[in-house]
Scaffold this motif. Sequence first.
Motif, PDB file in Angstrom:
ATOM      1  N   ARG A  45      24.879 -10.776  -8.396  1.00 25.93           N
ATOM      2  CA  ARG A  45      23.989 -11.155  -9.500  1.00 25.93           C
ATOM      3  C   ARG A  45      22.526 -10.972  -9.109  1.00 25.93           C
ATOM      4  O   ARG A  45      21.714 -10.454  -9.880  1.00 25.93           O
ATOM      5  CB  ARG A  45      24.250 -12.613  -9.881  1.00 25.93           C
ATOM      6  N   ASN A  46      22.179 -11.367  -7.885  1.00 30.61           N
ATOM      7  CA  ASN A  46      20.795 -11.218  -7.440  1.00 30.61           C
ATOM      8  C   ASN A  46      20.377  -9.754  -7.385  1.00 30.61           C
ATOM      9  O   ASN A  46      19.231  -9.407  -7.686  1.00 30.61           O
ATOM     10  CB  ASN A  46      20.605 -11.861  -6.061  1.00 30.61           C
ATOM     11  N   ALA A  47      21.300  -8.877  -6.998  1.00 33.55           N
ATOM     12  CA  ALA A  47      20.992  -7.443  -6.960  1.00 33.55           C
ATOM     13  C   ALA A  47      20.688  -6.929  -8.368  1.00 33.55           C
ATOM     14  O   ALA A  47      19.772  -6.112  -8.562  1.00 33.55           O
ATOM     15  CB  ALA A  47      22.160  -6.677  -6.345  1.00 33.55           C
ATOM     16  N   GLU A  48      21.430  -7.420  -9.364  1.00 33.87           N
ATOM     17  CA  GLU A  48      21.173  -7.019 -10.744  1.00 33.87           C
ATOM     18  C   GLU A  48      19.815  -7.542 -11.219  1.00 33.87           C
ATOM     19  O   GLU A  48      19.047  -6.817 -11.864  1.00 33.87           O
ATOM     20  CB  GLU A  48      22.287  -7.535 -11.659  1.00 33.87           C
ATOM     21  N   TRP A  49      19.539  -8.803 -10.899  1.00 30.67           N
ATOM     22  CA  TRP A  49      18.260  -9.384 -11.296  1.00 30.67           C
ATOM     23  C   TRP A  49      17.083  -8.694 -10.590  1.00 30.67           C
ATOM     24  O   TRP A  49      16.012  -8.520 -11.165  1.00 30.67           O
ATOM     25  CB  TRP A  49      18.243 -10.883 -10.986  1.00 30.67           C
ATOM     26  N   TYR A  50      17.305  -8.318  -9.349  1.00 37.05           N
ATOM     27  CA  TYR A  50      16.262  -7.623  -8.588  1.00 37.05           C
ATOM     28  C   TYR A  50      15.921  -6.288  -9.261  1.00 37.05           C
ATOM     29  O   TYR A  50      14.754  -5.947  -9.432  1.00 37.05           O
ATOM     30  CB  TYR A  50      16.733  -7.399  -7.154  1.00 37.05           C
ATOM     31  N   LYS A  51      16.950  -5.522  -9.637  1.00 37.62           N
ATOM     32  CA  LYS A  51      16.721  -4.236 -10.301  1.00 37.62           C
ATOM     33  C   LYS A  51      16.000  -4.440 -11.635  1.00 37.62           C
ATOM     34  O   LYS A  51      15.118  -3.657 -11.998  1.00 37.62           O
ATOM     35  CB  LYS A  51      18.044  -3.515 -10.526  1.00 37.62           C
ATOM     36  N   ARG A  52      16.366  -5.478 -12.334  1.00 37.89           N
ATOM     37  CA  ARG A  52      15.714  -5.747 -13.614  1.00 37.89           C
ATOM     38  C   ARG A  52      14.247  -6.140 -13.401  1.00 37.89           C
ATOM     39  O   ARG A  52      13.359  -5.722 -14.161  1.00 37.89           O
ATOM     40  CB  ARG A  52      16.451  -6.840 -14.372  1.00 37.89           C
ATOM     41  N   PHE A  53      13.996  -6.939 -12.354  1.00 39.17           N
ATOM     42  CA  PHE A  53      12.626  -7.322 -12.011  1.00 39.17           C
ATOM     43  C   PHE A  53      11.802  -6.075 -11.685  1.00 39.17           C
ATOM     44  O   PHE A  53      10.679  -5.911 -12.168  1.00 39.17           O
ATOM     45  CB  PHE A  53      12.667  -8.287 -10.820  1.00 39.17           C
ATOM     46  N   GLN A  54      12.377  -5.185 -10.909  1.00 37.74           N
ATOM     47  CA  GLN A  54      11.711  -3.917 -10.596  1.00 37.74           C
ATOM     48  C   GLN A  54      11.350  -3.151 -11.860  1.00 37.74           C
ATOM     49  O   GLN A  54      10.236  -2.639 -12.010  1.00 37.74           O
ATOM     50  CB  GLN A  54      12.629  -3.037  -9.734  1.00 37.74           C
ATOM     51  N   LYS A  55      12.309  -3.066 -12.766  1.00 42.58           N
ATOM     52  CA  LYS A  55      12.096  -2.307 -14.005  1.00 42.58           C
ATOM     53  C   LYS A  55      11.036  -2.964 -14.886  1.00 42.58           C
ATOM     54  O   LYS A  55      10.199  -2.271 -15.480  1.00 42.58           O
ATOM     55  CB  LYS A  55      13.409  -2.170 -14.771  1.00 42.58           C
ATOM     56  N   LYS A  56      11.076  -4.282 -14.978  1.00 45.24           N
ATOM     57  CA  LYS A  56      10.080  -4.985 -15.787  1.00 45.24           C
ATOM     58  C   LYS A  56       8.677  -4.737 -15.239  1.00 45.24           C
ATOM     59  O   LYS A  56       7.720  -4.516 -16.001  1.00 45.24           O
ATOM     60  CB  LYS A  56      10.378  -6.488 -15.800  1.00 45.24           C
ATOM     61  N   LEU A  57       8.532  -4.774 -13.935  1.00 49.43           N
ATOM     62  CA  LEU A  57       7.230  -4.512 -13.322  1.00 49.43           C
ATOM     63  C   LEU A  57       6.758  -3.095 -13.646  1.00 49.43           C
ATOM     64  O   LEU A  57       5.609  -2.874 -14.032  1.00 49.43           O
ATOM     65  CB  LEU A  57       7.313  -4.698 -11.808  1.00 49.43           C
ATOM     66  N   ALA A  58       7.662  -2.138 -13.478  1.00 49.79           N
ATOM     67  CA  ALA A  58       7.304  -0.734 -13.700  1.00 49.79           C
ATOM     68  C   ALA A  58       7.005  -0.444 -15.169  1.00 49.79           C
ATOM     69  O   ALA A  58       6.091   0.327 -15.493  1.00 49.79           O
ATOM     70  CB  ALA A  58       8.423   0.169 -13.204  1.00 49.79           C
ATOM     71  N   ASP A  59       7.770  -1.067 -16.063  1.00 45.31           N
ATOM     72  CA  ASP A  59       7.627  -0.775 -17.493  1.00 45.31           C
ATOM     73  C   ASP A  59       6.418  -1.461 -18.127  1.00 45.31           C
ATOM     74  O   ASP A  59       5.904  -0.978 -19.137  1.00 45.31           O
ATOM     75  CB  ASP A  59       8.887  -1.207 -18.252  1.00 45.31           C
ATOM     76  N   ASN A  60       5.982  -2.575 -17.552  1.00 43.22           N
ATOM     77  CA  ASN A  60       4.987  -3.393 -18.237  1.00 43.22           C
ATOM     78  C   ASN A  60       3.583  -3.332 -17.661  1.00 43.22           C
ATOM     79  O   ASN A  60       2.613  -3.506 -18.405  1.00 43.22           O
ATOM     80  CB  ASN A  60       5.446  -4.855 -18.269  1.00 43.22           C
ATOM     81  N   ILE A  61       3.429  -3.116 -16.385  1.00 44.10           N
ATOM     82  CA  ILE A  61       2.098  -3.178 -15.781  1.00 44.10           C
ATOM     83  C   ILE A  61       1.505  -1.775 -15.703  1.00 44.10           C
ATOM     84  O   ILE A  61       1.997  -0.929 -14.959  1.00 44.10           O
ATOM     85  CB  ILE A  61       2.157  -3.815 -14.380  1.00 44.10           C
ATOM     86  N   PRO A  62       0.459  -1.499 -16.476  1.00 44.12           N
ATOM     87  CA  PRO A  62      -0.118  -0.150 -16.505  1.00 44.12           C
ATOM     88  C   PRO A  62      -0.763   0.229 -15.175  1.00 44.12           C
ATOM     89  O   PRO A  62      -1.345  -0.623 -14.490  1.00 44.12           O
ATOM     90  CB  PRO A  62      -1.168  -0.237 -17.616  1.00 44.12           C
ATOM     91  N   ALA A  66      -3.293  -2.129 -12.347  1.00 39.91           N
ATOM     92  CA  ALA A  66      -2.899  -2.663 -11.042  1.00 39.91           C
ATOM     93  C   ALA A  66      -2.056  -1.679 -10.255  1.00 39.91           C
ATOM     94  O   ALA A  66      -1.327  -0.855 -10.823  1.00 39.91           O
ATOM     95  CB  ALA A  66      -2.125  -3.976 -11.222  1.00 39.91           C
ATOM     96  N   ASP A  67      -2.154  -1.790  -8.942  1.00 33.16           N
ATOM     97  CA  ASP A  67      -1.228  -1.151  -8.016  1.00 33.16           C
ATOM     98  C   ASP A  67      -0.189  -2.201  -7.635  1.00 33.16           C
ATOM     99  O   ASP A  67      -0.532  -3.225  -7.038  1.00 33.16           O
ATOM    100  CB  ASP A  67      -1.958  -0.656  -6.769  1.00 33.16           C
ATOM    101  N   VAL A  68       1.048  -1.956  -8.006  1.00 28.80           N
ATOM    102  CA  VAL A  68       2.120  -2.920  -7.748  1.00 28.80           C
ATOM    103  C   VAL A  68       2.831  -2.523  -6.453  1.00 28.80           C
ATOM    104  O   VAL A  68       3.340  -1.408  -6.317  1.00 28.80           O
ATOM    105  CB  VAL A  68       3.126  -2.968  -8.914  1.00 28.80           C
ATOM    106  N   ARG A  69       2.889  -3.443  -5.528  1.00 29.50           N
ATOM    107  CA  ARG A  69       3.458  -3.167  -4.216  1.00 29.50           C
ATOM    108  C   ARG A  69       4.967  -3.394  -4.209  1.00 29.50           C
ATOM    109  O   ARG A  69       5.543  -3.948  -5.157  1.00 29.50           O
ATOM    110  CB  ARG A  69       2.773  -4.050  -3.168  1.00 29.50           C
ATOM    111  N   ASP A  70       5.596  -2.978  -3.127  1.00 23.01           N
ATOM    112  CA  ASP A  70       7.033  -3.188  -2.989  1.00 23.01           C
ATOM    113  C   ASP A  70       7.345  -4.684  -2.988  1.00 23.01           C
ATOM    114  O   ASP A  70       6.609  -5.492  -2.415  1.00 23.01           O
ATOM    115  CB  ASP A  70       7.538  -2.564  -1.689  1.00 23.01           C
TER     116      ASP A  70
END
Length: 516
Positions: A45-62, A66-70
């Motif tokens: 479940r955490n792996a799924e949430w992690y991927k979703r968190f990654q996607k939300k960061l990439a999709d939403n922050i122009p 900002a430069d979004v780090r790992d």
Amino acid sequence: MITKADDVRLNVQPIFLEMEHLYKYEGPCRVGQGEALEVGFDAIRNAEWYKRFQKKLADNIPDEVADVRDIIRIKRTDNWDQEEEWWDRLAQTTGDTDFYIIHSFLGLDDIAVEFGERFNKPFSLEPEYENPCSTTSVAAALNARNRGYEFYGFRTWDELVWQLRILRARKVVRTSRILMAPRNGAALSFSGVDGAYDVEELTHNLGCRFRYISIHELLDQTSPALPGGNHTTPGRDTWDIDDEDMKEIEAMADDLIERAEEVEVDRQYVVNSLKFFKTVRKHMDRLDCNGFTAPCPDSCSTRRLNEEQFTFCLAHSLNMRAGLPSACEYDACSVITQQALIAVSGKRCFMGNTMPIVKESDGQWATFGLGGIEEEDMPLLDEHEGHLYMMVHSVPNPRMNDPEKDAPYSLRHFAEEKGFGAVYRYDFNRDKGKVITVARFSPDGSKLLVTKGVIVCGNGFHQHSCNTAIVFSVDDQADLFQKQMQVGNHLATVYGDYTKEMEALGRSLGIEVITV
């Protein structure tokens, strides 16, 4: 190096907090059935949430915000671990990180609270996720401690990104460096007593810093160096105009003249003004400055501008055209106000003497300097009587509508008798009805005035000298006048309504925001 406001980015560090249960059981800290209770399910479940968190960061922050780090991952088990290794890893990021976004969940919020306590860095929890109660819980915990922790709560990613834009603007203001060219060692120009009387106060309240060069050294360097050095710096190598600079200046002059709709200034006077502009830019570059101001009247009285036949106006206009704040009359407050407006809007600024337009008791317009208003526009003044303001200086630029493209402009001159001092002229009548945001920081940076207006007409387009004005209407002229007296004369403006952004910027800087 010159770093423009447009080039500044926030450094954003995401943190992913995750929980893993070591045993199969259920109760108040764990719900579910079947495989959801099995050891190892949390990792899936955490792996799924992690991927979703990654996607939300990439999709939403122009990218321009900002430069979004790992993402940094922090894992806790139901042993309720508290490992110093977590904090050692996070401590390594705090030096240059501007904002943190934390994914939390049930049983992890205390880590977020401790993060705020340990590092006191701006942060939020991820919006729109499985446990929205975390945001209110963490906020209440930190607010109860009443130690000024900078925690933000957001319902949506749009709210988060809006605040990131404000914090990016705050970073722009706090990292600004303004080149100052004083004469007589004074903190103020003799013509501008409402400037930054103590720049240390501006640094304390806003974070911006200042670099200096003597106006006489600066003026010496607008021509090729003399053998043995300039008069003010004998024996020293300095940053004088050289042959390569002159080639660039000549090409710039030809380009400005060719693209102008009207040219009422001799080419040599355009070249003279560009020599000053180029010299200023060389010093901005070597001192890492992204703003400039100099005392115009104080410099004028040296007679050097008269002898060398240029003024500072074109340099200010060209700086503002490029998104670099630049102000007349040694007004650092105007420079940093422009920087703030550029940061929140991405637009290009205008600044100038700003005053209410009023009538005398005999019904005649009393405000000085209305002679450049077109005759057919005078009825507009009567239509907006009681609401009129004017902003006037010879420093317009043709990119207020579009930061990448010049609007039509003319070139005229400042000195009415000799014809020197190249100046831009922009016809603000082109923009009747457009909304503008108007602002100014107070002389000590403790206050920020923010209001908006609507362009009524232009003024001074066909005139020479220190003209060119925006005539605009405001909701409450009397209220603006009273509040303007708390901050000063030179207001700055950009096109568009950015009042909410400027108000939020003022609050994020921790200063008083004055609205009209």
